[in-house]
Design a protein around this motif. Structure first.
Motif, PDB file in Angstrom:
ATOM      1  N   SER A 194       0.856  -1.193   0.000  1.00  0.00           N
ATOM      2  CA  SER A 194       0.000   0.000   0.000  1.00  0.00           C
ATOM      3  C   SER A 194       0.887   1.236   0.000  1.00  0.00           C
ATOM      4  O   SER A 194       2.080   1.164   0.338  1.00  0.00           O
ATOM      5  CB  SER A 194      -0.904   0.025   1.231  1.00  0.00           C
ATOM      6  OG  SER A 194      -0.117   0.280   2.385  1.00  0.00           O
ATOM      7  N   GLY A 195       0.275   2.361  -0.352  1.00  0.00           N
ATOM      8  CA  GLY A 195       1.017   3.610  -0.368  1.00  0.00           C
ATOM      9  C   GLY A 195       1.559   3.962   1.013  1.00  0.00           C
ATOM     10  O   GLY A 195       2.711   4.379   1.155  1.00  0.00           O
ATOM     11  N   ALA A 196       0.726   3.777   2.026  1.00  0.00           N
ATOM     12  CA  ALA A 196       1.151   4.100   3.390  1.00  0.00           C
ATOM     13  C   ALA A 196       2.373   3.265   3.772  1.00  0.00           C
ATOM     14  O   ALA A 196       3.323   3.774   4.380  1.00  0.00           O
ATOM     15  CB  ALA A 196       0.010   3.845   4.369  1.00  0.00           C
TER      16      ALA A 196
ATOM     17  N   ASN B  53       5.443   4.572   2.143  1.00  0.00           N
ATOM     18  CA  ASN B  53       5.890   5.784   2.830  1.00  0.00           C
ATOM     19  C   ASN B  53       6.532   5.469   4.173  1.00  0.00           C
ATOM     20  O   ASN B  53       7.507   6.106   4.566  1.00  0.00           O
ATOM     21  CB  ASN B  53       4.723   6.757   3.012  1.00  0.00           C
ATOM     22  CG  ASN B  53       4.377   7.478   1.718  1.00  0.00           C
ATOM     23  OD1 ASN B  53       5.223   7.605   0.835  1.00  0.00           O
ATOM     24  ND2 ASN B  53       3.143   7.930   1.592  1.00  0.00           N
TER      25      ASN B  53
ATOM     26  N   PHE C   7      -1.046  14.501   2.214  1.00  0.00           N
ATOM     27  CA  PHE C   7      -1.616  13.206   2.610  1.00  0.00           C
ATOM     28  C   PHE C   7      -0.607  12.114   2.299  1.00  0.00           C
ATOM     29  O   PHE C   7      -0.176  11.968   1.162  1.00  0.00           O
ATOM     30  CB  PHE C   7      -2.921  12.932   1.863  1.00  0.00           C
ATOM     31  CG  PHE C   7      -3.542  11.605   2.232  1.00  0.00           C
ATOM     32  CD1 PHE C   7      -4.308  11.470   3.380  1.00  0.00           C
ATOM     33  CD2 PHE C   7      -3.326  10.478   1.446  1.00  0.00           C
ATOM     34  CE1 PHE C   7      -4.862  10.244   3.738  1.00  0.00           C
ATOM     35  CE2 PHE C   7      -3.879   9.240   1.799  1.00  0.00           C
ATOM     36  CZ  PHE C   7      -4.648   9.138   2.945  1.00  0.00           C
ATOM     37  N   HIS C   8      -0.232  11.344   3.327  1.00  0.00           N
ATOM     38  CA  HIS C   8       0.764  10.295   3.117  1.00  0.00           C
ATOM     39  C   HIS C   8       0.290   8.923   3.568  1.00  0.00           C
ATOM     40  O   HIS C   8       1.054   7.964   3.495  1.00  0.00           O
ATOM     41  CB  HIS C   8       2.065  10.663   3.833  1.00  0.00           C
ATOM     42  CG  HIS C   8       2.679  11.931   3.320  1.00  0.00           C
ATOM     43  ND1 HIS C   8       3.138  12.065   2.025  1.00  0.00           N
ATOM     44  CD2 HIS C   8       2.873  13.152   3.900  1.00  0.00           C
ATOM     45  CE1 HIS C   8       3.609  13.294   1.839  1.00  0.00           C
ATOM     46  NE2 HIS C   8       3.453  13.980   2.957  1.00  0.00           N
ATOM     47  N   GLY C   9      -0.952   8.795   4.057  1.00  0.00           N
ATOM     48  CA  GLY C   9      -1.457   7.479   4.416  1.00  0.00           C
ATOM     49  C   GLY C   9      -2.090   7.453   5.793  1.00  0.00           C
ATOM     50  O   GLY C   9      -2.176   8.484   6.463  1.00  0.00           O
TER      51      GLY C   9
ATOM     52  N   GLU D  51       4.380  15.659  -1.796  1.00  0.00           N
ATOM     53  CA  GLU D  51       3.710  15.212  -3.011  1.00  0.00           C
ATOM     54  C   GLU D  51       3.964  16.281  -4.077  1.00  0.00           C
ATOM     55  O   GLU D  51       3.665  17.448  -3.830  1.00  0.00           O
ATOM     56  CB  GLU D  51       2.197  15.111  -2.799  1.00  0.00           C
ATOM     57  CG  GLU D  51       1.736  14.196  -1.691  1.00  0.00           C
ATOM     58  CD  GLU D  51       0.327  14.597  -1.212  1.00  0.00           C
ATOM     59  OE1 GLU D  51      -0.654  14.197  -1.843  1.00  0.00           O
ATOM     60  OE2 GLU D  51       0.227  15.317  -0.202  1.00  0.00           O
TER      61      GLU D  51
ATOM     62  N   ASP E  77       6.569  11.731  -2.524  1.00  0.00           N
ATOM     63  CA  ASP E  77       5.470  10.769  -2.412  1.00  0.00           C
ATOM     64  C   ASP E  77       4.683  10.852  -3.719  1.00  0.00           C
ATOM     65  O   ASP E  77       3.882  11.754  -3.918  1.00  0.00           O
ATOM     66  CB  ASP E  77       4.591  11.135  -1.210  1.00  0.00           C
ATOM     67  CG  ASP E  77       3.353  10.237  -1.097  1.00  0.00           C
ATOM     68  OD1 ASP E  77       3.062   9.479  -2.047  1.00  0.00           O
ATOM     69  OD2 ASP E  77       2.668  10.317  -0.058  1.00  0.00           O
TER      70      ASP E  77
ATOM     71  N   VAL F 193       2.676   8.430  -4.808  1.00  0.00           N
ATOM     72  CA  VAL F 193       1.652   7.390  -4.762  1.00  0.00           C
ATOM     73  C   VAL F 193       0.490   7.737  -5.697  1.00  0.00           C
ATOM     74  O   VAL F 193      -0.042   6.879  -6.396  1.00  0.00           O
ATOM     75  CB  VAL F 193       1.161   7.185  -3.309  1.00  0.00           C
ATOM     76  CG1 VAL F 193      -0.074   6.279  -3.265  1.00  0.00           C
ATOM     77  CG2 VAL F 193       2.278   6.582  -2.461  1.00  0.00           C
TER      78      VAL F 193
ATOM     79  N   LYS G 174      -0.990   3.142  -5.680  1.00  0.00           N
ATOM     80  CA  LYS G 174      -2.129   3.328  -6.588  1.00  0.00           C
ATOM     81  C   LYS G 174      -1.854   2.761  -7.995  1.00  0.00           C
ATOM     82  O   LYS G 174      -1.919   1.559  -8.182  1.00  0.00           O
ATOM     83  CB  LYS G 174      -2.527   4.802  -6.619  1.00  0.00           C
ATOM     84  CG  LYS G 174      -2.972   5.283  -5.219  1.00  0.00           C
ATOM     85  CD  LYS G 174      -3.866   6.498  -5.234  1.00  0.00           C
ATOM     86  CE  LYS G 174      -4.558   6.677  -3.892  1.00  0.00           C
ATOM     87  NZ  LYS G 174      -3.882   7.542  -2.946  1.00  0.00           N
TER      88      LYS G 174
HETATM   89  C1  LIG Z   1      -3.519   7.381  -1.514  1.00  0.00           C
HETATM   90  C2  LIG Z   1      -2.247   8.012  -1.060  1.00  0.00           C
HETATM   91  C3  LIG Z   1      -1.457   7.444  -0.040  1.00  0.00           C
HETATM   92  C4  LIG Z   1      -1.897   6.221   0.731  1.00  0.00           C
HETATM   93  O1  LIG Z   1      -1.957   5.081  -0.049  1.00  0.00           O
HETATM   94  P1  LIG Z   1      -2.696   3.767   0.547  1.00  0.00           P
HETATM   95  O2  LIG Z   1      -2.497   2.749  -0.520  1.00  0.00           O
HETATM   96  O3  LIG Z   1      -4.131   4.153   0.761  1.00  0.00           O
HETATM   97  O4  LIG Z   1      -2.025   3.425   1.810  1.00  0.00           O
HETATM   98  C5  LIG Z   1      -0.264   8.044   0.275  1.00  0.00           C
HETATM   99  N1  LIG Z   1       0.151   9.154  -0.362  1.00  0.00           N
HETATM  100  C6  LIG Z   1      -0.573   9.728  -1.343  1.00  0.00           C
HETATM  101  C7  LIG Z   1      -0.042  10.950  -2.012  1.00  0.00           C
HETATM  102  C8  LIG Z   1      -1.801   9.191  -1.712  1.00  0.00           C
HETATM  103  O5  LIG Z   1      -2.541   9.788  -2.652  1.00  0.00           O
END
Ligand SMILES: *Cc1c(COP(=O)(O)O)cnc(C)c1O
Length: 399
Positions: free
Chosen positions: A101-103, A106, A138-140, A190, A223, A225, A252
């Motif tokens: 996952s993105g979180a 990170n 937003f990082h998770g 981001e 980031d 993601v 993502k």
């Molecule tokens: C969606 C997102 C995340 C979190 O990703 P998950 O897969 O939901 O954990 C982290 N950073 C950014 C910039 C995002 O858009």
């Protein structure tokens, strides 16, 4: 709800969802349990970069599932090596760590930066661990990534926070400079704030931040993601400003719908030692085989040009809607774009668009005065025009 004999209340309640169950998806379209079709401008939250269930993903899943699914992260597997090699060949990075996952990607970036800050202490010999992040970022949703995020209110919901994250203002280098201490190890951002409302960092800011972090011996972490994997029309958004960051995270779009993420770094920051980092499913061949098929598609001649062209078409279309309905314009990069409504009608639009008959439209309003478009990267001009017609009808119905 009439969907089945099963009970929705068996799920832990975490958010308000409409009483709909989606049963099928193809390309830009989804179908619900009653057979109604929807034009989908959410695409799994900017995830399905090739639309729902693209053929290359189905082929990769089937072929890999028949070979091997889970050799364990204690051993190498072919698809993860192939995907890592493709990523390093097409970026400024040398090493890749896969996650789910993105979180989690990170978290890996934060851990790597802290590790590097231990090996490169300040003049007093103390480990450096502070990371400067940004308001509205937003990082998770893990504890550390929530602490890194600049979402209003997130500093208190699960207090105490993970310490060591200081918040600067995007596109304001002086605000970064003010927060640097002898404990600072990295700056993380981001390139376009997605959840914050599609707010791009300017090229000038990215360049001055790169220069500043180099001078101060700080890591620059992007980031990507949401912005990575072609979303902005470049393979990675850092390429828009021509800089080379030290660490990048992807999520993502890299899996296009399956759980896959990655953390990439340059060779000299690859400082994890055995046991520092890992995870049961990390780099599993089923997901990385999909990732490789997706990346191959994004790198095919003409694909990223289509993202740029479709992004321009979406921007022009949004400006026509702006003129027609007295809205406030639009912003974004490539196919990560937002329409500025000028008044707090976003939630109402989302609701009515979904309820349109006979065909619905799925939209997102990250802030009440904003709509964010997250189409598949292979969206057609027709599907953009169709969305605009439906949206225009909805806005008129509110006047
Ligand atoms: C969606 C997102 C995340 C979190 O990703 P998950 O897969 O939901 O954990 C982290 N950073 C950014 C910039 C995002 O858009």
């Amino acid at each position: 709800m009439e969907f089945s004999q099963y009970d929705i209340d068996s799920l832990l309640s975490i958010t308000n969802r409409p009483e709909l169950v989606f049963t099928e998806g193809r390309g830009m379209w989804m179908t619900d349990h009653r057979g109604k079709r929807y034009l989908d401008y959410l695409q799994g939250w900017a995830v399905n970069c090739l639309g729902h269930s693209p053929q290359c993903m189905l082929d990769a899943l089937e072929a890999q599932a028949k070979k091997i699914i889970n050799p364990s992260p204690a051993f190498y597997n072919e698809p993860s090596i192939r995907l890592a090699s493709m990523l390093t060949a097409n970026s400024c990075f040398d090493r890749v760590f896969f996650a789910n996952s993105g979180a989690e990607a990170n978290e890996g970036a934060i851990k790597l930066a802290r590790k590097w800050g231990q090996k490169n202490p300040n003049k007093k010999g103390e480990a450096r661990y502070e990371i400067i992040t940004f308001d509205h970022s937003f990082h998770g949703r893990t504890l550390a990534t929530m602490s890194a995020s600049g979402k209003p209110g997130w500093d208190t919901i699960f207090a105490p926070q993970v310490p060591g994250f200081l918040k600067a203002e995007l596109n304001d280098l002086a605000s970064v400079e003010r927060l640097v201490t002898d404990r600072t190890v990295a700056v993380m951002l981001e390139p376009v704030q997605g959840e914050g409302g599609v707010i791009p960092a300017t090229n000038e800011f990215m360049r001055s931040l790169r220069e500043f972090t180099e001078q101060r011996d700080l890591l620059l972490i992007v980031d990507e993601v949401q912005t990575g994997m072609g979303r902005t029309g470049e393979l990675f958004a850092y390429q828009l400003s021509g800089i080379g960051p030290d660490i990048m995270t992807l999520g993502k779009g890299i899996g296009a719908g399956v759980p896959l993420s990655a953390m990439l770094c340059r060779e000299r920051f690859a400082v994890f030692e055995p046991g520092d980092q890992g995870g049961t499913y990390n780099g599993n061949p089923l997901m990385t085989a999909v990732g490789a098929a997706v990346l191959e598609t994004l790198l095919a001649p003409g694909f990223l040009q289509h993202v740029k062209d479709a992004g321009r078409h979406l921007a022009e279309t949004s400006l026509r809607l702006t003129a027609k309905h007295g809205l406030e314009g639009e912003r974004g990069e490539g196919l990560l774009r937002a329409l500025k409504l000028g008044r707090d009608i976003g939630p109402q639009i989302v609701e009515r668009a979904r309820q349109l008959e006979p065909v619905g439209l799925l939209l997102n309003s990250p802030r009440p005065d904003l709509l964010r478009f997250m189409p598949a990267l292979n969206v057609s001009f027709d599907e953009i025009d169709q969305m605009a017609d439906m949206l225009s009808g909805v806005i008129s119905s509110l006047d």
